[in-house]
Structures are given as structure tokens and as C-alpha cells.
Design an enzyme around this catalytic site. Structure first.
Site, PDB file in Angstrom:
ATOM      1  CB  SER A 504      -1.813 -12.691  -1.196  1.00 45.03           C
ATOM      2  OG  SER A 504      -1.736 -11.676  -2.164  1.00 45.03           O
ATOM      3  CG  ASP A 589      -9.327 -11.325  -3.920  1.00 42.58           C
ATOM      4  OD1 ASP A 589      -8.852 -10.200  -4.162  1.00 42.58           O
ATOM      5  OD2 ASP A 589      -8.648 -12.265  -3.464  1.00 42.58           O
ATOM      6  CG  HIS A 621      -6.434 -10.190  -1.523  1.00 43.65           C
ATOM      7  ND1 HIS A 621      -6.358 -11.144  -2.510  1.00 43.65           N
ATOM      8  CD2 HIS A 621      -5.147  -9.952  -1.147  1.00 43.65           C
ATOM      9  CE1 HIS A 621      -5.094 -11.457  -2.730  1.00 43.65           C
ATOM     10  NE2 HIS A 621      -4.343 -10.759  -1.903  1.00 43.65           N
TER      11      HIS A 621
END
Length: 662
Positions: A504, A589, A621
Site C-alpha cells: 500500500s 483493488d 488491496h
């Protein structure tokens, strides 16, 4: 003489190799836990937990408290169940589940009597969150849904027997989470005003009374949980009914648990504080983040508050609770967490947390003081050498102190080691002194692992939090360079064998690190890191629309200021990258879109940079499915071994993995 020297060198090499611990198989590190997340039923007669079913998907199991008649009560396939709880009636299990990482979970109910599983929120495209139950109202649950408006979450009351849903509280547009009083009535909310940047604690005197702003926190004085979707600064209503318990840094640099008067919001007392850090936050998965406070299950009075500077600790308000924790700590090592208890407050489920061991859970009888082990999440790890994280304080170039953690590989001298800088995401979260499979994986393969809480990380006070403002991709990343410099200066790290790795915003920081200091890094691993911040802000889910204002204030207005976006976005600096990259991405995602990752890879290849790109079509994600984790981390260790020289278990094809090399 030369032959003797070569023989001696060979024998020395063999001796060193013989002292190295065996490789921990990836299947053990990244496969499903054997069992995890146990909870006791409200009446204390049953136990529940998450464990793989016959298809190797984490589902909910229940048994008698003594372990008899264990059986699986849910039947989800694909993505694991990540959060569940007992309904207050003791007859249902409630859980959240989404579809292939789309982050639109529904709330489900599993009936323990007839075995039926029901979708309590069967609304297409509607997300469920902020689930609340109450032992005094066992027939209902409360759940926040963006049903009326996809941008905001209203609160609904659900009848667990009939499935009927009724609107309980309407969101005016800024509420992050809701709280109930002792009558299970919603009378408080944590709100974030995107226009002014203020965080607001809002209350009402009754359901037929208007909402009023009780405490208003300016942007620069509010803690992160007051600025994030599904975040809460409210612990609950004090038993006297005259005050509210909240986490506040209004009159201190650090977040403290305080009582505020329910009529006018002024502070009437400090329940707990620590001069070095904020009240710790509990990350409750799909339910967001909230202050880590133990409340009495009958009276709602605060009993203990968690703080976490270098290592976690409890501040006890209730002396009896303190005595119980002392007794448990006398019998088992590690930091003790209370994870579940019955309504009578006699049966406890506690967890022992250590950085060098997976979670171990115990059952504790408060009357007899008997403690008995239930299970360890990953018992197969017991025969392997795991490593402790060492907390260290590293000074950044401007003197800011960075609480960091260093893990060293077992069986080797801690000198001139290859290093992996493991970068947390967020960026407004933190690394802690806890067990992480990634850390053990990397250390076992021969790497030193450094985790630095760069400026803007949460938990270290308002000044440290605000020091990250407009430093995303800039000063935050420079803090990582300063941490690396410290490790090199210690003699621990080989300056020519350093990798950056993160997921991330940790993946984003990896890309920025390789751009800003191409001389420092030999390679990088990016997991779902955004490459173009303007694209990222524009593609956030609709229900993030209000808190995007916080991103703009803390990161910069990347989606309106093209010059700023180009300054901080990795996509526009690929020419500076010299080191090879491994990039992993989930096709579904909802935060960092596949188009964002595709664009970064295309730019790298156009610049003739070395990049390996792996896409998982059934992930969002991050990678939730164990078969995909096993596949990806197999690629990671071969990649790192090639560029840093560590050990590696060869990659192999994993049944069920959906990896696509692009």
C-alpha cells in the site's frame, strides 16, 4: 600451503552453513493458521474460532467450552472470514464477508440451532460496517450501511430472528462511526467535517432530541481515528450517565482517555495518560479503529487502557483486573490481551503476544484462577528458530526520534548483513513490537529487517503526527534513509545489499525510495503501492469522499495541483530508478486500481528498467488468500536472493493460486 588454506576456508564455510537454522517452509509461515480468533459465547458455555474448512477457507467453528462437538458453522468460499462475533442472544454468529477483495462486505448471520446462514444486508453494492451488539438487547444488532447514499453510512437496527431492517440514525454527511448508550440507543457519534477539517464528538439527549456538537477538535489537534472512515474517538458512556469517555489530545501533545461533561463537553477528569505516547488504538479489521480500552461488561466502567511506545503495556483502572492480569502474566510470557469474556465475567479468553512467537490463546477462570492453553495459531513454528524484534530509537536528520524495530537473522554474526527495510503502509499507522510472518520469513532467509516509524506514523503524539504533513513521499521517505544510515553506521548492514519492501503506502514509499536514492537500494518489492497520487485520490471508494479532505491536507492537493502531484508521484520519476523491482497487484483493488499499477509498469518498461509484474485476478488491496500469498512470497524470496544474496526456498507452482505474470 595454498591447498591447505582453501581446505580450511571450505571447512569454515561448511561449519557456518551447518549452524544456520533450517528454512521455515513458506506453507507454514503464510498458510492458514490452524486456529485463530477464539471467542466465548455470552453465556460462557461455548467456544468459537476461525479455522480452515475442507476447502482451506477460514470459516467460523464452534464447540462446547471443553472442546467437544466441534463443527463448522459457516460455509464461505474464496476469501477468508476476517471478522466475526457472537450475537448477544448466543444463538447466532455474526460475520462480515466481501467478494474477491472488493471491500463491500455484507453482514451475515449463522443460526447455530438450524444451521441457516442469512445475508442480513442483501443490498447490491452496499457496504456494512460499525456492527454493534448489546447483551441487554439480545434480539438485535446495529449496523451502518451506505444504502440511502453510497457516500455516507446511516445506522440500521436488524432483527436477528426475522431479518427485518429499520433505519435508526441518519448520517448528515460527516459521521464516521456511531456509539450507543446503556439502553442500546445511538446517542453519540465521531464525525469529520471535510470542509473545515474539524473532528466533532456529537451527542443527543434522546432519539427525539436534536444532535449537538459536544467537543470540536481543530484539524491539527485531532488524532487520526477522528479523521478516517470507520474511526472512533469515543470509548463509551460513563456509568454515571453524566459524562462521555473519549480519546483526546486537545490539552496535551499525547492522546489521553478523558471524561467530558455530557452537557457542555468540558474535561472533568483524566482516566489514563502516558507522557511518551497516545492511547493505543485497536485495529478491529473491517470495523475500523478505536481506542484500546477494556470496559466492564456489566457497568461499562473503564478497567484498563493500553499504551504502546516501544512495547505495549496496560494502565489499570480496576485493581481486580490488574490482579488477574498479574496472575496470568506469572504463568505465561508475553504481553497479555483480553480478547473475549462471557456476560458473567467469569470465563476469559486471553492471548499472549510476543514478536518471536505466533499468538497463543488461553482460557482463564476468574474464580478459580485456573489458566489452560486453548491453542497456538501456528504450532508448526515451535520447532524453528524465530527472532525477537529489538526496539531502537533512531534520530532523523532534524533530530526527530523514530521508534523503530530491528530483527536480526539467527545463526549468523550481526555484521555486514543484507538488509530489508520493511515499510508500513497507511501512511498513518505504525509498526509495533508484535509477531509478523513477513519479519520471520525475511530473517530466516538471512536478512536483517528494519521497520522505522517515520514521521506522521500514529501513536506518538500530535507533534509527531503533524510532522508528516506535506511530507508523504518526501520527509517520510528521508526518515527511512536515516534509519538505513543508522544501521550501516552500526556495522550491522552491508551498504551494497539493501532492499526496500512494503505494501500500500509502504509500496508507494518503496517506489519513492528507489527514485530518491538509487545509489542506496539494490532492489525493491512493491505490493499494491500507488504510483500516481492524483489517480489514487480520484479512484477512492465513494464512501471516502468526505475524508479525502484529510488526504489533501496531510499529503497535498495532488488531484488538483499537477505540479505537486508530479513532485511526489513515483510515476513521473521512473528515469531515476536503477534497481530491479518486483510488483504485486490485486486486479480488484478498490483503493489502488489495476490501471494505476499498469501505468507504473508500462513507464518502467518504456524506460527499460527491470521489473517483474504479478497480478492476482481474485484479490483486492493486498492478498487475502493463502495460495496467492504462498505464490507471491515464493517469488519474493527468489527475487531477494538474486539481488541481495540471501537464502531461498525455490518457488513452486501453488494449486489454486491465480498469479498472472504481465
Amino acid at each position: 600451503m595454498k591447498r591447505f588454506y582453501l581446505c580450511a576456508l571450505f571447512l569454515t564455510f561448511c561449519s557456518v552453513q551447518a549452524e544456520l537454522p533450517p528454512l521455515v517452509p513458506r506453507e507454514i509461515l503464510f498458510g492458514n493458521p490452524v486456529r485463530t480468533d477464539p471467542k466465548v459465547s455470552p453465556d460462557g458455555s461455548q467456544l468459537s474460532w476461525l479455522a480452515p474448512d475442507k476447502n482451506n477457507t477460514l470459516n467460523v467453528w464452534t464447540s462446547a467450552l471443553d472442546g467437544g462437538s466441534a463443527h463448522c458453522v459457516t460455509n464461505e468460499t474464496g476469501d477468508p472470514i476476517e471478522w466475526y462475533t457472537w450475537a448477544a442472544d448466543g444463538k447466532h454468529i455474526l460475520y462480515l464477508h466481501d467478494n474477491a477483495g472488493d471491500e463491500i462486505p455484507h453482514l451475515f448471520s449463522a443460526d447455530l440451532i438450524n444451521g441457516n446462514v442469512r445475508d442480513l444486508t442483501p443490498f447490491r453494492g452496499v457496504r456494512a460496517q460499525n456492527v454493534l451488539t448489546d447483551p441487554r438487547h439480545p434480539d438485535f444488532a446495529l449496523v451502518a450501511l451506505n444504502l440511502r447514499d453510497r457516500n455516507v453510512f446511516d445506522m440500521y437496527r436488524v432483527d436477528l430472528e426475522t431479518g427485518a431492517t429499520a433505519l435508526e440514525a441518519t448520517n448528515p454527511g460527516d459521521v464516521l462511526t456511531w456509539k450507543t448508550d446503556s439502553n442500546f440507543v445511538i446517542r453519540a457519534a465521531t464525525a469529520f467535517d471535510g470542509k473545515s477539517g474539524r473532528t466533532i464528538i456529537r451527542v443527543r439527549d434522546a432519539t427525539d432530541k436534536p444532535w449537538r456538537d459536544l467537543v470540536v477538535m481543530p484539524f491539527e489537534r485531532a488524532l487520526f481515528a477522528g479523521q478516517v472512515v470507520n474511526g472512533s474517538l469515543i470509548v463509551g458512556f460513563d456509568p454515571d450517565g453524566n459524562s462521555l469517555l473519549i480519546d483526546s489530545a486537545l490539552h496535551s501533545d499525547k492522546g489521553r482517555l478523558v471524561r467530558v461533561d455530557f452537557n457542555d463537553g468540558h474535561e472533568v477528569g483524566i482516566v489514563a495518560e502516558d507522557p511518551q505516547c497516545d492511547v493505543a488504538f485497536a485495529d478491529v479489521g473491517r470495523l475500523g479503529i478505536e481506542p484500546s480500552v477494556i470496559l466492564n461488561p456489566v457497568t461499562d466502567a473503564p478497567q484498563a487502557v493500553k499504551f504502546n511506545y516501544k512495547t505495549p503495556q496496560w494502565f489499570f483502572v480496576d485493581p481486580r483486573l490488574k490482579a488477574d492480569f498479574a496472575e496470568i502474566s506469572r504463568q505465561v510470557p508475553g504481553f497479555i490481551d483480553l480478547v473475549s469474556r462471557d456476560n458473567a465475567d467469569r470465563v476469559w479468553i486471553v492471548a499472549s503476544r510476543r514478536s518471536d512467537a505466533p499468538l497463543t490463546f488461553y482460557k482463564y477462570d476468574r474464580e478459580t484462577k485456573k489458566l489452560s492453553q486453548l491453542f497456538t495459531e501456528n504450532p508448526a513454528l515451535a520447532k524453528f528458530a524465530l527472532v525477537q524484534k529489538k526496539p531502537v530509537i533512531i534520530k532523523a536528520r532534524d533530530g526527530l526520534e523514530l521508534i523503530s524495530y530491528l530483527a536480526l537473522p539467527p545463526g549468523v554474526e550481526p555484521k555486514k548483513l543484507p538488509l530489508v527495510v520493511l515499510i508500513h503502509g497507511g501512511p498513518w499507522v505504525r509498526d509495533s513490537d508484535d509477531y509478523e510472518p513477513e519479519v520471520q520469513f525475511l530473517a530466516n532467509r538471512g536478512y536483517a529487517v528494519l521497520q522505522a516509524n517515520y514521521r506522521g506514523s500514529t501513536g506518538f503524539g500530535i507533534k509527531f503526527f503533524n510532522a508528516g504533513n506535506l511530507q508523504v513521499g518526501l520527509g517520510m521517505v528521508e526518515d527511512l534513509f536515516d534509519a538505513v544510515r543508522w544501521a550501516v553506521d552500526q556495522g550491522t548492514v552491508d551498504p551494497k545489499r539493501i532492499a526496500a519492501m512494503g505494501g500500500s503506502m509502504g509500496g508507494y514509499a518503496t517506489l519513492r525510495a528507489l527514485e530518491m536514492r538509487p545509489d542506496l537500494f539494490a532492489c525493491g518489492v512493491d505490493i499494491c503501492g500507488p504510483a500516481d497520487e492524483a489517480t489514487s485520490l480520484r479512484s477512492f471508494p465513494k464512501y471516502w469522499s468526505n475524508i479525502v479532505a484529510r488526504w489533501r491536507r496531510r499529503e497535498g492537493d495532488a488531484d488538483h495541483d499537477d505540479n505537486w502531484n508530479r513532485k511526489i508521484s513515483p510515476l513521473y520519476h521512473v528515469d531515476a530508478i536503477r534497481a530491479p523491482l518486483l510488483i504485486g497487484q490485486g486486479k480488484n483493488d478498490p483503493r489502488v486500481t489495476i490501471a494505476d499499477a499498469d501505468a507504473m509498469v508500462a513507464a518502467l518498461r518504456k524506460a527499460k528498467r527491470e521489473v517483474t509484474y504479478v497480478v492476482y485476478p481474485n484479490e483486492g488491496h493486498g492478498f487475502a488468500r493463502p495460495e496467492n500469498q504462498l505464490d507471491f512470497y515464493g517469488r519474493v524470496e527468489e527475487f531477494l536472493a538474486k539481488h541481495l544474496g540471501g537464502r531461498a526456498e525455490p518457488w513452486k507452482k501453488i494449486a489454486g493460486a491465480t498469479a498472472e505474470l504481465k
